[in-house]
Write a protein that holds these residues in place. Structure first.
Motif, PDB file in Angstrom:
ATOM      1  N   PHE A   1      20.250  84.088  -3.249  1.00  0.00           N
ATOM      2  CA  PHE A   1      21.124  83.988  -4.401  1.00  0.00           C
ATOM      3  C   PHE A   1      22.159  85.099  -4.479  1.00  0.00           C
ATOM      4  O   PHE A   1      23.079  85.020  -5.316  1.00  0.00           O
ATOM      5  N   SER A   2      22.044  86.131  -3.676  1.00  0.00           N
ATOM      6  CA  SER A   2      23.036  87.193  -3.713  1.00  0.00           C
ATOM      7  C   SER A   2      23.053  87.940  -2.388  1.00  0.00           C
ATOM      8  O   SER A   2      22.030  88.008  -1.696  1.00  0.00           O
ATOM      9  N   CYS A   3      24.221  88.477  -2.054  1.00  0.00           N
ATOM     10  CA  CYS A   3      24.350  89.235  -0.821  1.00  0.00           C
ATOM     11  C   CYS A   3      25.502  90.219  -0.957  1.00  0.00           C
ATOM     12  O   CYS A   3      26.471  89.952  -1.685  1.00  0.00           O
ATOM     13  N   ILE A   4      25.394  91.333  -0.245  1.00  0.00           N
ATOM     14  CA  ILE A   4      26.471  92.311  -0.228  1.00  0.00           C
ATOM     15  C   ILE A   4      26.804  92.663   1.212  1.00  0.00           C
ATOM     16  O   ILE A   4      25.899  92.902   2.025  1.00  0.00           O
ATOM     17  N   SER A   5      28.079  92.651   1.512  1.00  0.00           N
ATOM     18  CA  SER A   5      28.542  93.067   2.813  1.00  0.00           C
ATOM     19  C   SER A   5      28.610  94.585   2.846  1.00  0.00           C
ATOM     20  O   SER A   5      29.319  95.196   2.045  1.00  0.00           O
ATOM     21  N   ARG A   6      27.890  95.193   3.765  1.00  0.00           N
ATOM     22  CA  ARG A   6      27.860  96.646   3.836  1.00  0.00           C
ATOM     23  C   ARG A   6      29.161  97.202   4.391  1.00  0.00           C
ATOM     24  O   ARG A   6      29.482  98.352   4.172  1.00  0.00           O
ATOM     25  N   SER A   7      29.916  96.385   5.097  1.00  0.00           N
ATOM     26  CA  SER A   7      31.151  96.879   5.713  1.00  0.00           C
ATOM     27  C   SER A   7      32.278  97.036   4.701  1.00  0.00           C
ATOM     28  O   SER A   7      33.032  98.010   4.758  1.00  0.00           O
ATOM     29  N   ASP A   8      32.393  96.081   3.758  1.00  0.00           N
ATOM     30  CA  ASP A   8      33.508  96.173   2.813  1.00  0.00           C
ATOM     31  C   ASP A   8      33.112  96.007   1.364  1.00  0.00           C
ATOM     32  O   ASP A   8      33.970  95.999   0.477  1.00  0.00           O
ATOM     33  N   GLY A   9      31.806  95.847   1.109  1.00  0.00           N
ATOM     34  CA  GLY A   9      31.330  95.762  -0.266  1.00  0.00           C
ATOM     35  C   GLY A   9      31.508  94.415  -0.936  1.00  0.00           C
ATOM     36  O   GLY A   9      31.216  94.270  -2.125  1.00  0.00           O
ATOM     37  N   THR A  10      31.978  93.418  -0.198  1.00  0.00           N
ATOM     38  CA  THR A  10      32.126  92.087  -0.785  1.00  0.00           C
ATOM     39  C   THR A  10      30.767  91.567  -1.232  1.00  0.00           C
ATOM     40  O   THR A  10      29.788  91.709  -0.517  1.00  0.00           O
ATOM     41  N   THR A  11      30.744  90.966  -2.411  1.00  0.00           N
ATOM     42  CA  THR A  11      29.489  90.444  -2.952  1.00  0.00           C
ATOM     43  C   THR A  11      29.560  88.931  -3.122  1.00  0.00           C
ATOM     44  O   THR A  11      30.643  88.350  -3.303  1.00  0.00           O
ATOM     45  N   TYR A  12      28.411  88.314  -3.046  1.00  0.00           N
ATOM     46  CA  TYR A  12      28.303  86.866  -3.140  1.00  0.00           C
ATOM     47  C   TYR A  12      27.148  86.530  -4.089  1.00  0.00           C
ATOM     48  O   TYR A  12      26.112  87.214  -4.074  1.00  0.00           O
ATOM     49  N   TYR A  13      27.345  85.472  -4.868  1.00  0.00           N
ATOM     50  CA  TYR A  13      26.318  85.052  -5.817  1.00  0.00           C
ATOM     51  C   TYR A  13      26.207  83.537  -5.861  1.00  0.00           C
ATOM     52  O   TYR A  13      27.201  82.823  -5.793  1.00  0.00           O
ATOM     53  N   ALA A  14      24.993  83.069  -6.019  1.00  0.00           N
ATOM     54  CA  ALA A  14      24.786  81.658  -6.303  1.00  0.00           C
ATOM     55  C   ALA A  14      25.149  81.402  -7.766  1.00  0.00           C
ATOM     56  O   ALA A  14      25.087  82.309  -8.603  1.00  0.00           O
TER      57      ALA A  14
END
Length: 124
Positions: free
Chosen positions: A48-61
């Motif tokens: 349901f959620s993720c964060i890209s460690r390279s640029d901090g982009t976040t994702y949510y369901a």
């Protein structure tokens, strides 16, 4: 030894908040994206959620958007702030690390390392 350790779970009333942490060791954390998953009794594990460690982009369901916030706390920890909790949020919560990217719709096989999980229970 590779480790991902979740903490911060517990029992909370509906409408309340919890903050989960995912602490990593034993692998180059900066090279991995970190996802949060949950599994309720009798249901499949879902991302349901993720964060890209390279640029901090976040994702949510959609189920958590606007209520949950993922962030990088420090060099080895990712946090998940959960607000406005609902009984349907009750599940075991896991963090996982993926070298290839963020995935919150299936593709659990893309995640290389998993934590042991922490229970979150929301009472009505």
């Amino acid at each position: 030894e590779v480790q991902l350790v979740e903490s911060g779970g517990g029992l909370v009333q509906a409408g309340g908040s919890l903050r989960l942490s995912c602490a990593a060791s034993g692998f180059p954390f900066d090279d991995y994206d970190i996802g949060w998953f949950r599994q309720a009794p009798g249901k499949e594990r879902e991302g349901f959620s993720c964060i890209s460690r390279s640029d901090g982009t976040t994702y949510y369901a959609d189920s958590v958007k606007g209520r949950f916030t993922i962030s990088s706390d420090n060099a080895n920890t990712v946090a998940l702030q959960m607000n406005s909790l609902k009984p349907e949020d009750t599940a075991v919560y896991y963090c996982a690390a993926s070298y290839t990217g963020c995935y919150i719709q299936g593709r659990l096989y893309e995640y290389d390392y998993w934590g042991q999980g922490t229970q979150v229970s929301v009472s009505s």
